[in-house]
Design a protein around this motif. Structure first.
Motif, PDB file in Angstrom:
ATOM      1  N   THR A 185       0.910  -1.210   0.030  1.00  0.00           N
ATOM      2  CA  THR A 185      -0.134   0.105   0.074  1.00  0.00           C
ATOM      3  C   THR A 185       0.882   1.200   0.067  1.00  0.00           C
ATOM      4  O   THR A 185       1.971   1.308   0.404  1.00  0.00           O
ATOM      5  CB  THR A 185      -0.937   0.093   1.162  1.00  0.00           C
ATOM      6  OG1 THR A 185      -0.057  -0.122   2.493  1.00  0.00           O
ATOM      7  CG2 THR A 185      -1.955  -1.152   1.176  1.00  0.00           C
ATOM      8  N   GLU A 186       0.169   2.481  -0.280  1.00  0.00           N
ATOM      9  CA  GLU A 186       0.923   3.553  -0.522  1.00  0.00           C
ATOM     10  C   GLU A 186       1.326   3.980   1.049  1.00  0.00           C
ATOM     11  O   GLU A 186       0.543   3.701   1.959  1.00  0.00           O
ATOM     12  CB  GLU A 186       0.188   4.661  -1.178  1.00  0.00           C
ATOM     13  CG  GLU A 186      -0.285   4.469  -2.436  1.00  0.00           C
ATOM     14  CD  GLU A 186      -1.522   3.713  -2.511  1.00  0.00           C
ATOM     15  OE1 GLU A 186      -2.320   3.929  -3.488  1.00  0.00           O
ATOM     16  OE2 GLU A 186      -1.873   3.041  -1.748  1.00  0.00           O
ATOM     17  N   ALA A 187       2.556   4.657   1.189  1.00  0.00           N
ATOM     18  CA  ALA A 187       2.877   5.180   2.305  1.00  0.00           C
ATOM     19  C   ALA A 187       2.674   6.742   2.246  1.00  0.00           C
ATOM     20  O   ALA A 187       3.100   7.364   1.385  1.00  0.00           O
ATOM     21  CB  ALA A 187       4.245   4.862   2.714  1.00  0.00           C
ATOM     22  N   PHE A 188       2.143   7.675   3.360  1.00  0.00           N
ATOM     23  CA  PHE A 188       1.852   8.946   3.080  1.00  0.00           C
ATOM     24  C   PHE A 188       2.810   9.692   4.101  1.00  0.00           C
ATOM     25  O   PHE A 188       2.994   9.164   5.369  1.00  0.00           O
ATOM     26  CB  PHE A 188       0.453   9.128   3.376  1.00  0.00           C
ATOM     27  CG  PHE A 188      -0.508   8.559   2.350  1.00  0.00           C
ATOM     28  CD1 PHE A 188      -0.888   7.171   2.645  1.00  0.00           C
ATOM     29  CD2 PHE A 188      -0.755   9.449   1.154  1.00  0.00           C
ATOM     30  CE1 PHE A 188      -1.887   6.794   1.749  1.00  0.00           C
ATOM     31  CE2 PHE A 188      -1.672   8.608   0.102  1.00  0.00           C
ATOM     32  CZ  PHE A 188      -2.221   7.387   0.529  1.00  0.00           C
ATOM     33  N   ASN A 208       6.273  -3.518  -5.300  1.00  0.00           N
ATOM     34  CA  ASN A 208       5.798  -2.443  -6.038  1.00  0.00           C
ATOM     35  C   ASN A 208       6.878  -1.223  -5.971  1.00  0.00           C
ATOM     36  O   ASN A 208       7.912  -1.436  -5.229  1.00  0.00           O
ATOM     37  CB  ASN A 208       4.425  -1.932  -5.579  1.00  0.00           C
ATOM     38  CG  ASN A 208       4.552  -1.370  -3.839  1.00  0.00           C
ATOM     39  OD1 ASN A 208       5.371  -0.407  -3.679  1.00  0.00           O
ATOM     40  ND2 ASN A 208       3.881  -2.088  -2.913  1.00  0.00           N
ATOM     41  N   GLN A 256       6.949   3.143  -5.832  1.00  0.00           N
ATOM     42  CA  GLN A 256       6.022   4.312  -5.861  1.00  0.00           C
ATOM     43  C   GLN A 256       6.960   5.602  -6.240  1.00  0.00           C
ATOM     44  O   GLN A 256       7.987   5.461  -5.990  1.00  0.00           O
ATOM     45  CB  GLN A 256       5.646   4.334  -4.371  1.00  0.00           C
ATOM     46  CG  GLN A 256       5.083   3.250  -3.832  1.00  0.00           C
ATOM     47  CD  GLN A 256       4.582   3.362  -2.322  1.00  0.00           C
ATOM     48  OE1 GLN A 256       4.057   4.586  -1.807  1.00  0.00           O
ATOM     49  NE2 GLN A 256       4.952   2.388  -1.543  1.00  0.00           N
ATOM     50  N   TYR A 268       7.252   9.710  -5.544  1.00  0.00           N
ATOM     51  CA  TYR A 268       7.063  11.127  -4.839  1.00  0.00           C
ATOM     52  C   TYR A 268       7.569  11.951  -5.233  1.00  0.00           C
ATOM     53  O   TYR A 268       8.592  12.147  -5.987  1.00  0.00           O
ATOM     54  CB  TYR A 268       7.622  10.655  -3.427  1.00  0.00           C
ATOM     55  CG  TYR A 268       6.931   9.471  -2.342  1.00  0.00           C
ATOM     56  CD1 TYR A 268       7.517   8.185  -2.603  1.00  0.00           C
ATOM     57  CD2 TYR A 268       6.002   9.824  -1.618  1.00  0.00           C
ATOM     58  CE1 TYR A 268       6.527   7.297  -1.970  1.00  0.00           C
ATOM     59  CE2 TYR A 268       5.463   8.666  -0.939  1.00  0.00           C
ATOM     60  CZ  TYR A 268       5.705   7.486  -1.100  1.00  0.00           C
ATOM     61  OH  TYR A 268       5.276   6.381  -0.210  1.00  0.00           O
ATOM     62  N   HIS A 318       2.835  11.798  -2.293  1.00  0.00           N
ATOM     63  CA  HIS A 318       2.934  10.440  -2.817  1.00  0.00           C
ATOM     64  C   HIS A 318       2.179  10.871  -4.274  1.00  0.00           C
ATOM     65  O   HIS A 318       0.971  11.528  -4.310  1.00  0.00           O
ATOM     66  CB  HIS A 318       1.883   9.424  -2.224  1.00  0.00           C
ATOM     67  CG  HIS A 318       1.997   8.347  -2.815  1.00  0.00           C
ATOM     68  ND1 HIS A 318       0.817   7.900  -3.691  1.00  0.00           N
ATOM     69  CD2 HIS A 318       2.859   6.979  -2.773  1.00  0.00           C
ATOM     70  CE1 HIS A 318       0.943   6.452  -4.128  1.00  0.00           C
ATOM     71  NE2 HIS A 318       2.163   5.950  -3.519  1.00  0.00           N
ATOM     72  N   LEU A 367       1.526   4.560  -7.374  1.00  0.00           N
ATOM     73  CA  LEU A 367       2.109   3.163  -7.011  1.00  0.00           C
ATOM     74  C   LEU A 367       1.719   2.567  -8.065  1.00  0.00           C
ATOM     75  O   LEU A 367       0.757   2.307  -8.690  1.00  0.00           O
ATOM     76  CB  LEU A 367       1.262   2.747  -5.847  1.00  0.00           C
ATOM     77  CG  LEU A 367       1.869   1.561  -5.200  1.00  0.00           C
ATOM     78  CD1 LEU A 367       1.655   1.352  -3.690  1.00  0.00           C
ATOM     79  CD2 LEU A 367       1.013   0.385  -5.684  1.00  0.00           C
ATOM     80  N   ARG A 403       2.121  -1.663  -9.344  1.00  0.00           N
ATOM     81  CA  ARG A 403       2.522  -3.031  -8.814  1.00  0.00           C
ATOM     82  C   ARG A 403       3.486  -3.797  -9.584  1.00  0.00           C
ATOM     83  O   ARG A 403       3.465  -3.614 -10.891  1.00  0.00           O
ATOM     84  CB  ARG A 403       1.264  -3.866  -8.366  1.00  0.00           C
ATOM     85  CG  ARG A 403       0.637  -3.079  -7.139  1.00  0.00           C
ATOM     86  CD  ARG A 403      -0.708  -3.880  -6.749  1.00  0.00           C
ATOM     87  NE  ARG A 403      -1.109  -3.336  -5.348  1.00  0.00           N
ATOM     88  CZ  ARG A 403      -1.750  -2.298  -5.188  1.00  0.00           C
ATOM     89  NH1 ARG A 403      -2.263  -1.475  -6.261  1.00  0.00           N
ATOM     90  NH2 ARG A 403      -1.919  -2.050  -3.910  1.00  0.00           N
ATOM     91  N   PHE A 410      10.757   0.925   2.400  1.00  0.00           N
ATOM     92  CA  PHE A 410      10.971   1.368   1.312  1.00  0.00           C
ATOM     93  C   PHE A 410      12.271   2.054   0.878  1.00  0.00           C
ATOM     94  O   PHE A 410      12.717   2.492   1.824  1.00  0.00           O
ATOM     95  CB  PHE A 410       9.857   2.533   1.014  1.00  0.00           C
ATOM     96  CG  PHE A 410       8.312   2.076   1.173  1.00  0.00           C
ATOM     97  CD1 PHE A 410       7.741   2.481   2.367  1.00  0.00           C
ATOM     98  CD2 PHE A 410       7.366   1.308   0.368  1.00  0.00           C
ATOM     99  CE1 PHE A 410       6.672   2.228   2.804  1.00  0.00           C
ATOM    100  CE2 PHE A 410       6.346   1.045   0.750  1.00  0.00           C
ATOM    101  CZ  PHE A 410       5.769   1.302   1.853  1.00  0.00           C
TER     102      PHE A 410
END
Lengths: 114, 110
Positions: A101-104, B31, B33, B35, B45, B48, B50, B98
């Motif tokens: 899941t996304e991290a904020f 995944n 991401q 930023y 963010h 994302l 996958r 991450f």
């Protein structure tokens, strides 16, 4: 609140002092991370909480650094006997769970040790 | 330690042009991401993607992922001055953290 909140925004402290940095994650998020970012670098992992427990503290640089999350929500990063090399932006992030899941991220606390 | 690596380190373009940033990484991922960071503070963010996805879109952003080459790209179309920022990729390898690269600094000239 709507996002991750970190306080204070800026902290200047003298070498050798103790500091606490606070993180309020997004409500309901069980996963919480602390990262540290030095100038010109990407964020580097410090510690990860799942609920109240520190599931992974492998990124803490030494035993002067400690973090807690006693009720599974707010977290505090504690640094003892600060050194000038601790100066950086400390970032907190939360996510709904650990899995994919996304991290904020919050806005960070800029720590300056003089 | 840094696991990802963004390329280029810095990019300067005119408003309205497209900006492409690349990210390479070293191990298998769940995944990836992307930023954005303004003025060295909070990370916003963006998207994302996958490991079983190849392309994803969000507004003016397009992200691709090539797991065989261990690379991803971020395309910002019709750039604006407000897009000026540093952009980071972060990989999720299924562990507890991450991994971020060192970022691409994008400047969009009005």
């Amino acid at each position: 609140g709507a996002g991750v909140s970190q306080t204070p925004s800026n902290k200047v402290t003298e070498k050798g002092k103790y500091v606490e940095l606070r993180c309020d994650p997004i409500s309901g998020h069980t996963a919480l991370y602390w990262y540290r970012q030095s100038l010109g670098q990407g964020p580097e992992f410090l510690i990860y909480f799942q609920g109240t427990g520190a599931a992974d503290d492998s990124g803490l640089p030494n035993d002067r650094f400690f973090a807690v999350r006693p009720e599974g929500s707010v977290s505090t990063l504690k640094i003892q006997r600060t050194e000038r090399g601790d100066s950086a932006v400390y970032l907190c992030a939360s996510s709904p769970s650990r899995a994919n899941t996304e991290a904020f991220f919050g806005q960070g606390t800029r720590l300056t040790v003089v | 330690s840094q696991q990802g690596e963004e390329d280029p380190q810095a990019l300067s373009i005119q408003e309205g042009e497209n900006a492409t940033m690349n990210c390479s990484y070293k191990t298998s991922i769940n995944n990836l991401q992307w930023y954005r960071q303004n003025s060295g503070r909070g990370l916003v963010h963006l998207i994302l993607i996958r490991s079983n996805e190849r392309e994803k879109h969000s507004g003016r952003l397009r992200v691709t992922l090539d797991t065989s080459k261990k690379s991803s790209s971020l395309l910002i179309t019709a750039s604006r001055a407000a897009d000026t920022a540093s952009y980071f990729c972060a990989t999720d390898e299924g562990g507890n953290q991450f991994y971020f690269g060192t970022g691409t600094s994008l400047t969009v000239i009005p």
